[in-house]
Design a protein around this motif. Structure first.
Motif, PDB file in Angstrom:
ATOM      1  N   THR A  78      -1.111   1.794  -3.314  1.00  0.00           N
ATOM      2  CA  THR A  78      -1.371   2.643  -2.151  1.00  0.00           C
ATOM      3  C   THR A  78      -2.746   3.302  -2.283  1.00  0.00           C
ATOM      4  O   THR A  78      -3.358   3.280  -3.361  1.00  0.00           O
ATOM      5  CB  THR A  78      -0.310   3.748  -2.026  1.00  0.00           C
ATOM      6  N   GLU A 107      -3.019   9.924   4.352  1.00  0.00           N
ATOM      7  CA  GLU A 107      -3.025   8.458   4.396  1.00  0.00           C
ATOM      8  C   GLU A 107      -2.682   7.850   3.034  1.00  0.00           C
ATOM      9  O   GLU A 107      -2.764   6.638   2.846  1.00  0.00           O
ATOM     10  CB  GLU A 107      -4.406   7.935   4.834  1.00  0.00           C
ATOM     11  N   ASP A 109      -0.088   7.011   1.376  1.00  0.00           N
ATOM     12  CA  ASP A 109       0.984   6.039   1.173  1.00  0.00           C
ATOM     13  C   ASP A 109       0.683   4.662   1.762  1.00  0.00           C
ATOM     14  O   ASP A 109       1.483   3.737   1.620  1.00  0.00           O
ATOM     15  CB  ASP A 109       2.293   6.573   1.771  1.00  0.00           C
ATOM     16  N   LYS A 110      -0.463   4.519   2.385  1.00  0.00           N
ATOM     17  CA  LYS A 110      -0.815   3.232   2.989  1.00  0.00           C
ATOM     18  C   LYS A 110      -1.318   2.256   1.930  1.00  0.00           C
ATOM     19  O   LYS A 110      -1.949   2.641   0.951  1.00  0.00           O
ATOM     20  CB  LYS A 110      -1.883   3.418   4.069  1.00  0.00           C
ATOM     21  N   LEU A 111      -1.073   0.990   2.176  1.00  0.00           N
ATOM     22  CA  LEU A 111      -1.587  -0.095   1.335  1.00  0.00           C
ATOM     23  C   LEU A 111      -2.902  -0.601   1.929  1.00  0.00           C
ATOM     24  O   LEU A 111      -3.156  -0.416   3.131  1.00  0.00           O
ATOM     25  CB  LEU A 111      -0.571  -1.226   1.261  1.00  0.00           C
ATOM     26  N   GLU A 114      -3.151  -2.156   5.364  1.00  0.00           N
ATOM     27  CA  GLU A 114      -2.878  -1.297   6.526  1.00  0.00           C
ATOM     28  C   GLU A 114      -4.100  -0.461   6.918  1.00  0.00           C
ATOM     29  O   GLU A 114      -4.002   0.370   7.819  1.00  0.00           O
ATOM     30  CB  GLU A 114      -1.714  -0.358   6.206  1.00  0.00           C
ATOM     31  N   LEU A 115      -5.202  -0.658   6.240  1.00  0.00           N
ATOM     32  CA  LEU A 115      -6.393   0.174   6.459  1.00  0.00           C
ATOM     33  C   LEU A 115      -7.424  -0.539   7.308  1.00  0.00           C
ATOM     34  O   LEU A 115      -7.596  -1.754   7.216  1.00  0.00           O
ATOM     35  CB  LEU A 115      -7.035   0.538   5.109  1.00  0.00           C
ATOM     36  N   THR A 123     -11.595   4.909   0.858  1.00  0.00           N
ATOM     37  CA  THR A 123     -10.689   4.887  -0.291  1.00  0.00           C
ATOM     38  C   THR A 123     -11.471   4.544  -1.556  1.00  0.00           C
ATOM     39  O   THR A 123     -11.327   5.206  -2.589  1.00  0.00           O
ATOM     40  CB  THR A 123      -9.553   3.866  -0.070  1.00  0.00           C
TER      41      THR A 123
END
Length: 184
Positions: A78, A107, A109-111, A114-115, A123
């Motif tokens: 994540t 944000e 918990d997003k992988l 998904e970005l 990130t």
């Protein structure tokens, strides 16, 4: 002081940097400017110790933190875990601080899949900043990030109080820096 003296780097048959000499202060933000392919990324890699020059000397004030030009995110982790990977176990709770700095609060918990491109870039930037090097080397940190957001994040990076060398192609971001150094 960051000192670069007579730095020569060849990649294959091509001379990328030819006897480059620069002196940069150990404070503030320096924008490395120049057209694509002129050697900005190569210079950052030499300063980070990832690439050995053919000649010349480099003197850095301490440990560096490098943001690669590519995001290099771990596909199964994540956003929060990406940043935690750069932190010692005793400091992992700081991940949210770095996500907030790059405007990714909430944000975590997003992988990566998904970005958006800009979110992935931020990130990677949060992860590099979390390393807390004595010098930040940021290779196109705002690729895919809108200028307004990039300007806000750049101001927060300045507040970290460490010298920053960054590359990019947006003149508006260069104007936010203390100095612009043209390479090539």
């Amino acid at each position: 002081m960051i000192e670069i003296r007579e730095l020569t780097v060849r990649l294959g048959e091509r001379t990328v940097l030819d006897r480059l000499t620069l002196s940069l202060p150990e404070e503030g933000m320096t924008f490395l400017s120049g057209p694509s392919g002129v050697g900005k990324t190569t210079l950052l890699r030499v300063l980070a110790g990832l690439l050995r020059p053919e000649g010349g000397e480099v003197s850095m004030p301490g440990r560096t933190a490098l943001l690669f030009q590519e995001d290099r995110l771990f596909p199964g982790r994540t956003v929060r875990e990406q940043v935690e990977a750069a932190l010692p176990k005793v400091r992992r709770e700081e991940a949210e601080r770095w996500l907030e700095l790059v405007e990714l609060g909430g944000e975590g918990d997003k992988l990566p899949g998904e970005l958006s491109g800009g979110m992935a870039r931020r990130t990677a930037l949060a992860r590099a900043l979390a390393v807390e090097g004595e010098v930040y080397l940021l290779d196109e940190p705002f690729a895919g990030v809108d200028l307004e957001r990039a300007g806000r994040i750049l101001k927060r990076i300045r507040e970290l109080g460490r010298p920053v060398l960054l590359t990019g192609h947006a003149p508006e971001l260069a104007e936010e820096c203390d100095r612009i150094v043209e390479i090539g």
